[in-house]
Design an enzyme around this catalytic site. Sequence first.
Site, PDB file in Angstrom:
ATOM      1  N   ASP A  22       0.868  -1.185   0.000  1.00 15.61           N
ATOM      2  CA  ASP A  22       0.000   0.000   0.000  1.00 15.61           C
ATOM      3  C   ASP A  22       0.901   1.230   0.000  1.00 15.61           C
ATOM      4  O   ASP A  22       2.123   1.095   0.054  1.00 15.61           O
ATOM      5  CB  ASP A  22      -0.953  -0.008   1.211  1.00 15.61           C
ATOM      6  CG  ASP A  22      -2.300   0.628   0.870  1.00 15.61           C
ATOM      7  OD1 ASP A  22      -2.310   1.782   0.390  1.00 15.61           O
ATOM      8  OD2 ASP A  22      -3.336  -0.024   1.067  1.00 15.61           O
ATOM      9  N   HIS A  58      -3.388   2.918  -4.664  1.00 16.46           N
ATOM     10  CA  HIS A  58      -2.727   2.554  -3.396  1.00 16.46           C
ATOM     11  C   HIS A  58      -1.345   1.963  -3.680  1.00 16.46           C
ATOM     12  O   HIS A  58      -0.994   0.889  -3.178  1.00 16.46           O
ATOM     13  CB  HIS A  58      -3.584   1.578  -2.588  1.00 16.46           C
ATOM     14  CG  HIS A  58      -4.748   2.247  -1.910  1.00 16.46           C
ATOM     15  ND1 HIS A  58      -4.582   3.162  -0.897  1.00 16.46           N
ATOM     16  CD2 HIS A  58      -6.083   2.149  -2.109  1.00 16.46           C
ATOM     17  CE1 HIS A  58      -5.780   3.597  -0.484  1.00 16.46           C
ATOM     18  NE2 HIS A  58      -6.705   3.013  -1.234  1.00 16.46           N
ATOM     19  N   ASP A  95      -9.335  -1.155  -5.020  1.00 14.46           N
ATOM     20  CA  ASP A  95     -10.193  -0.177  -4.337  1.00 14.46           C
ATOM     21  C   ASP A  95      -9.690   1.247  -4.522  1.00 14.46           C
ATOM     22  O   ASP A  95      -8.514   1.478  -4.782  1.00 14.46           O
ATOM     23  CB  ASP A  95     -10.273  -0.495  -2.836  1.00 14.46           C
ATOM     24  CG  ASP A  95      -8.905  -0.509  -2.171  1.00 14.46           C
ATOM     25  OD1 ASP A  95      -7.948  -0.990  -2.802  1.00 14.46           O
ATOM     26  OD2 ASP A  95      -8.791  -0.023  -1.026  1.00 14.46           O
ATOM     27  N   GLU A  96     -10.626   2.170  -4.399  1.00 13.42           N
ATOM     28  CA  GLU A  96     -10.352   3.605  -4.260  1.00 13.42           C
ATOM     29  C   GLU A  96      -9.368   4.142  -5.306  1.00 13.42           C
ATOM     30  O   GLU A  96      -8.443   4.871  -4.975  1.00 13.42           O
ATOM     31  CB  GLU A  96      -9.836   3.890  -2.838  1.00 13.42           C
ATOM     32  CG  GLU A  96     -10.846   3.510  -1.779  1.00 13.42           C
ATOM     33  CD  GLU A  96     -10.399   3.806  -0.351  1.00 13.42           C
ATOM     34  OE1 GLU A  96     -11.227   4.343   0.405  1.00 13.42           O
ATOM     35  OE2 GLU A  96      -9.251   3.506   0.001  1.00 13.42           O
ATOM     36  N   TRP A 129     -17.039  -4.546   0.452  1.00  9.01           N
ATOM     37  CA  TRP A 129     -16.659  -3.795   1.670  1.00  9.01           C
ATOM     38  C   TRP A 129     -17.473  -2.523   1.849  1.00  9.01           C
ATOM     39  O   TRP A 129     -17.751  -2.113   2.966  1.00  9.01           O
ATOM     40  CB  TRP A 129     -15.153  -3.493   1.658  1.00  9.01           C
ATOM     41  CG  TRP A 129     -14.708  -2.422   0.688  1.00  9.01           C
ATOM     42  CD1 TRP A 129     -14.497  -2.568  -0.639  1.00  9.01           C
ATOM     43  CD2 TRP A 129     -14.404  -1.057   0.993  1.00  9.01           C
ATOM     44  NE1 TRP A 129     -14.079  -1.395  -1.194  1.00  9.01           N
ATOM     45  CE2 TRP A 129     -14.008  -0.445  -0.214  1.00  9.01           C
ATOM     46  CE3 TRP A 129     -14.414  -0.297   2.165  1.00  9.01           C
ATOM     47  CZ2 TRP A 129     -13.637   0.910  -0.283  1.00  9.01           C
ATOM     48  CZ3 TRP A 129     -14.041   1.039   2.101  1.00  9.01           C
ATOM     49  CH2 TRP A 129     -13.664   1.631   0.878  1.00  9.01           C
ATOM     50  N   TRP A 133      -7.329  -2.770   9.214  1.00  7.35           N
ATOM     51  CA  TRP A 133      -6.471  -1.744   8.624  1.00  7.35           C
ATOM     52  C   TRP A 133      -5.717  -1.091   9.770  1.00  7.35           C
ATOM     53  O   TRP A 133      -6.279  -0.897  10.848  1.00  7.35           O
ATOM     54  CB  TRP A 133      -7.321  -0.721   7.870  1.00  7.35           C
ATOM     55  CG  TRP A 133      -8.133  -1.363   6.790  1.00  7.35           C
ATOM     56  CD1 TRP A 133      -9.442  -1.725   6.858  1.00  7.35           C
ATOM     57  CD2 TRP A 133      -7.677  -1.742   5.488  1.00  7.35           C
ATOM     58  NE1 TRP A 133      -9.832  -2.314   5.670  1.00  7.35           N
ATOM     59  CE2 TRP A 133      -8.777  -2.326   4.805  1.00  7.35           C
ATOM     60  CE3 TRP A 133      -6.457  -1.635   4.820  1.00  7.35           C
ATOM     61  CZ2 TRP A 133      -8.678  -2.811   3.507  1.00  7.35           C
ATOM     62  CZ3 TRP A 133      -6.365  -2.114   3.516  1.00  7.35           C
ATOM     63  CH2 TRP A 133      -7.468  -2.692   2.875  1.00  7.35           C
ATOM     64  N   GLU A 157      -3.778   1.941  10.069  1.00  5.69           N
ATOM     65  CA  GLU A 157      -3.344   3.336  10.165  1.00  5.69           C
ATOM     66  C   GLU A 157      -3.151   3.753  11.617  1.00  5.69           C
ATOM     67  O   GLU A 157      -2.198   4.447  11.968  1.00  5.69           O
ATOM     68  CB  GLU A 157      -4.373   4.275   9.530  1.00  5.69           C
ATOM     69  CG  GLU A 157      -4.449   4.220   8.015  1.00  5.69           C
ATOM     70  CD  GLU A 157      -5.506   3.257   7.507  1.00  5.69           C
ATOM     71  OE1 GLU A 157      -5.832   2.272   8.227  1.00  5.69           O
ATOM     72  OE2 GLU A 157      -6.015   3.472   6.385  1.00  5.69           O
TER      73      GLU A 157
HETATM   74  C1  ACM Z   1     -10.841  -0.582   1.674  1.00  8.60           C
HETATM   75  O1  ACM Z   1     -11.175  -0.482   2.858  1.00  8.60           O
HETATM   76  N1  ACM Z   1     -10.373   0.466   1.008  1.00  8.60           N
HETATM   77  C2  ACM Z   1     -10.989  -1.833   0.941  1.00  8.60           C
END
Ligand code: ACM
Length: 786
Positions: free
Chosen positions: A210, A285, A349-350, A416, A491, A493
């Site tokens: 990431d 990412h 994603d994103e 998700w 996650w 962070e």
């Molecule tokens: C995610 O939480 N961006 C998969």
Amino acid sequence: MKSRLFLTIIVLQTALTGFGAIRSTPAEMPSLVPKPVSMKVLQGNFILKDSCLLLIPSGNAILKETGTLLAMQLKQAGGPGLRIMDADKSAKKLKGIILSVKEGSFPEEGYELKVTTENILITGGGPAGVFYGVQTLLQLLPPEIYSKEKTSPSVKWEVPCILVRDHPRYPYRGMHLDVSRHFFSVEFVKHYIDLIAMYKMNTFHWHLTDDNGWRIEIKKYPKLTSIGAWRVDRESLPWIERPPQKPEEKATYGGYYTQNEIREIVNYAKERFVTIIPEIEMPAHCLEVLAAYPQLSCTGGTFSVAPGSYWPNVEIFCAGNDSTFQFIEDVLSEVIDLFPSKYIHIGGDEADKTRWSACPKCQARMKAEGLKDEKELQSYFIKRIEKFLISKNKRLIGWDEILEGGLAPEATVMSWRGIEGGISAARQGHDVIMTPTGFCYFDYYQADPKFEPKAIGGSTTLKKVYSYDPTPGELTASQAKYILGAQGNLWTEYIPTNSQAEYMILPRMIALAEVVWTPKKGRNWNDFRHRLNGQFKKLDWMKAKYSKGSFKAGVQTFFDQKAGVLKTAISSEQPDIQIRYSLDGNDPTTKSPVYDKPFDVNRNCYLKAGLYVDDTLKESLTERSIIIHKATGKRLTYLKPYSYRYTGGGGEALVDGLRGVVNFHEGNWQGFLGNDMVVVIDMGKMTPIRSISLSFLHSPDSWIFMPDSVVYSLSSNGKKYHSINEERNDMPETLKGPSIKAFSETFPDTPARFIKIRAKNIGICPPWHEGKGEPCWLFADEIVVY
Ligand code: ACM
Ligand code: ZN
């Protein structure tokens, strides 16, 4: 991951299941989690003594491995030593622990565990079943079995006589770990796998790459780890306030796994029947890759590995550049050689399309391939990678954004952003793994943030996780077969340490383990919560850090139609802590009633309820105003649906007497996503009506806005309505919030049986808002009628 943060906010905390006091589990019932399909406790105990035999079918190396793990765990905890022996014919007469596989007798992961005073027989449908039978056996032993050090010689290593027959509900039972945002050691990853296996989950989704660090050695691209694995150390600053690396600064924070370490972990997981699915993020990412190989970007750079998160997050692989695909295929080739898993997760994603829109190479690709927009370019990207994976005999998994622009032919979707992606994929005949933020994101708060370590946001309580059903009711039986199971995501962070990671998954992953293993009808919150106390003892011996959960009282009301009275129920996640309450607006005192069962409310009141230990309030009070009015408990019909994410308590929420509060995580608001609220109240008979009012929540940070207008109309027959008035909103859209505004209409007494209320949702977030163009929320609470 700002947008994930947004999703964190749209979660309802108090999905209450069951009312009233928690019944106690009989002392003799073992606290097994996940709860087996069937279990019968018998008389007596099997006493495990030193040199107890452990019989394995001769030549069965896999069962021998499972048996060895059992013997090692006993030894480590100071328990009796087991003598592992081949089970030949004479073994029939021997006593001890006997492992065997009887194919076809149970599902592959199913087993029977039969404990008598003489023997412990574990028979699996396959080797995985035997392993799960052993996990059940471990849970039946004293909790000291989970100690990593020798325990007291006085521990009695006894197992109650029992007959368990068991198999899982879903084939996919996963836990995810993000090792990019913070790096976790080989030792910790193994511990994480131990926890997964202990609770009979079978998949570890390893988020290896990431923006904040690349974590897997790739021989062909050494800069991925010499550059991509390291970032400037800004750990002392909040995650979203970390400036990028300056040219004179050194990147010193990070780490990666060598290929040997990966092999070691994969093997460790395999012995525990855990499959590891590696995730290599694309097309976005990937800032850490671009820091090492900027030529793979649309702009050429320069870039540095991000020490925190930025939004919007625009850097992305250039999809017009063939060398991008060459790079990814080279990387995936090495990944495939390391991981025997059938699946490879490619992220997806994103992906912000800003760079692609401005990139001549990407635009040329779109033209050459006849792609009408950047979403189709993303789809092209994923399909091209899928083709490569299929050529290597692997299958692709991606986050639900891979639906955009068209799904790759054989892709599995990880849903998700809610459950909609999963529903859509299943309807298209694609396999699905459910991991919706509101139930499965374990980086969200699990209790009131005021009393919790800093987390990313949101609210996913233990009770909420336990209430989850991975198979959406919208699917037909044949579509539902595509739901392979569910997964908890961590996650990191806001999770820099091992103990914080444990705290966030424990005990929520234990609740999810039961969700994906135990038959739906076998699940019961109160029973689970008692069994969880038994699990806490095991975790204590493991020295694992876990959360005790929320200490907030939950309030729900329901109308007892027979008695014609509104009942109020108070609940909590804590089975053994007293709840006290008051109804006069004052804080409860030692003289206030102790909650025991739902009680009648006959007049307007202001409820305050809290959990008390030794007369001291734990955390904070829950406060609700309860209103009794003409429509209380009357029948409601929804002409537009409310969202499953914000039920406010369900189909009666708008006439249940309960008002919402500013902190909407506490529940009671009913949410309408993108659509209007249109409801009809049936008063049961012609009734004089003189006023109607209801409140809405305004909280733009959470994508919740006031309605454009509210229209009230009355009818005597439910067919022909006459409109009383349309009330327009006068609260400025840009007001920060959160705040609550009441809409109301008063008029001369008018007889009517039906009341229709339409609140017009503004539909999509306005152009100035970060979610511009995306569906927004309308949050309503009680419709008060006099
Ligand atoms: C995610 O939480 N961006 C998969
Ligand atoms: Zn490009």
